[in-house]
Design a protein around this motif. Structure first.
Motif, mmCIF file in Angstrom:
data_model
loop_
_atom_site.group_PDB
_atom_site.id
_atom_site.type_symbol
_atom_site.label_atom_id
_atom_site.label_comp_id
_atom_site.label_asym_id
_atom_site.label_seq_id
_atom_site.Cartn_x
_atom_site.Cartn_y
_atom_site.Cartn_z
ATOM 1 N N GLN A 102 -5.374 2.069 -6.461
ATOM 2 C CA GLN A 102 -5.326 0.732 -5.884
ATOM 3 C C GLN A 102 -3.907 0.181 -6.001
ATOM 4 O OE1 GLN A 102 -7.858 -0.989 -4.362
ATOM 5 N NE2 GLN A 102 -9.119 0.862 -4.586
ATOM 6 N N VAL B 283 0.511 3.248 -3.275
ATOM 7 C CA VAL B 283 -0.687 4.084 -3.338
ATOM 8 C C VAL B 283 -0.485 5.352 -2.516
ATOM 9 C CG1 VAL B 283 -3.126 4.217 -2.708
ATOM 10 C CG2 VAL B 283 -2.224 2.140 -3.786
ATOM 11 N N HIS C 207 0.812 -1.215 0.000
ATOM 12 C CA HIS C 207 0.000 0.000 0.000
ATOM 13 C C HIS C 207 0.850 1.272 0.000
ATOM 14 C CE1 HIS C 207 -3.921 -1.963 0.422
ATOM 15 N NE2 HIS C 207 -3.290 -2.846 1.163
#
Length: 307
Positions: A110, A56, A53
């Motif tokens: 995403q 992102v 993540h």
């Protein structure tokens, strides 16, 4: 170009000397490894890893900083968000001020990369090489503080079943031997393994190096040992020299196939050897767009000499 490719091969092709070590080859030439067996065992592993993540968050940071470049409160909040000390809700004040298009893009981001890590110490002894694994409390590259990669990141540890086996141990011994080629008196190294799986879709190319040409902050790296190339074209490995005037020149291009790897000196090599090497891998696209996804799965190593 036929494998193996070395700094000497590249020097001959360029007509000038490349001093820092480079070695591109197949793991088939490591003692104790059979490439076909290695790839068969490790190929399914990548599907089990957690999504990264941080990719992102980095893009979200860039979007908000572009919209509010002078907001020091935002900068502080973004650092907390990136390092898992705050969640995305803490940014809502600024997200609400984005125009409709940017707000939609912000919320649509995403992850496209799966990751895991593992760290090892490898030491030469009278009985051969001793290898032991240590935890990676966080991953933080020794780079300029303005570089987002200098901020601490925590990745999931790779399951021990993938590292505590004869094939992976042989791979670690091969990594030690690569460093030993350029440092004959080598006694001890640390090697941090990065297991990465990057996805491409029709609307977005896969990208292992969104930051562009870079150094990782280690003494040496295996920038990639490719395990899978599934339904992709592209993904060319580039070795780059930064010249005295600051310009960068690609000195070697090679698209690694499964079982092939590239080893090279990394940070501060210009002080040790006299050539300043950087690296990059180009984005990759779907080979067959009738299939929804393509993947490039690699194992990389950041290697530092201890003694």
């Amino acid at each position: 170009m036929q494998l193996p490719i070395t700094q000497n091969t590249i020097s001959t092709q360029l007509g000038r000397k490349i001093h820092s070590p480079i070695y591109i080859d197949s793991i088939e030439n490591f003692d104790g490894l059979v490439a076909e067996r290695f790839l068969e065992f490790f190929s399914p592993m990548f599907e089990s890893f957690a999504w990264d993540h941080y990719d992102v968050r980095r893009l979200q940071m860039e979007m908000l900083l572009a919209a509010f470049p002078e907001d020091e409160t935002l900068r502080s909040r973004l650092r907390a968000y990136y390092t898992d000390q705050a969640d995305v809700d803490s940014l809502q004040k600024w997200v609400d001020q984005l125009n409709a298009e940017d707000k939609k893009a912000f919320q649509a981001l995403q992850p496209w990369r799966r990751r895991a890590v593992a760290q090892f110490t490898i030491e030469k002894s009278e009985k051969g090489l001793k290898i032991w694994r240590t935890m990676v409390p966080h991953f933080q590259q020794d780079l300029d503080q303005n570089d987002v990669r200098s901020m601490p990141r925590i990745f999931a540890e790779c399951e021990h079943k993938y590292t505590e086996n004869e094939m992976f141990q042989s791979l670690l011994k091969g990594v030690f031997s690569l460093v030993q080629k350029t440092r004959p008196n080598l006694k001890k190294i640390t090697a941090t393994a990065h297991f990465m799986s990057v996805k491409a879709v029709a609307a977005k190319a896969g990208d292992n190096s969104p930051e562009g040409a870079h150094e990782d902050g280690a003494d040496y790296i295996v920038s990639a040992l490719v395990v899978n190339r599934k339904n992709i074209i592209g993904g060319e490995t580039q070795i780059i020299e930064q010249l005295a005037d600051g310009k960068k020149e690609i000195i070697c291009r090679h698209t690694l196939q499964p079982g092939q790897f590239v080893f090279q000196a990394d940070s501060r090599d210009e002080l040790t050897y006299g050539t300043d090497l950087w690296h990059h891998v180009t984005p990759f696209q779907l080979a067959d767009e009738s299939q929804s996804e393509g993947w490039r799965d690699i194992i990389g190593f950041d290697i530092n000499v201890v003694a």
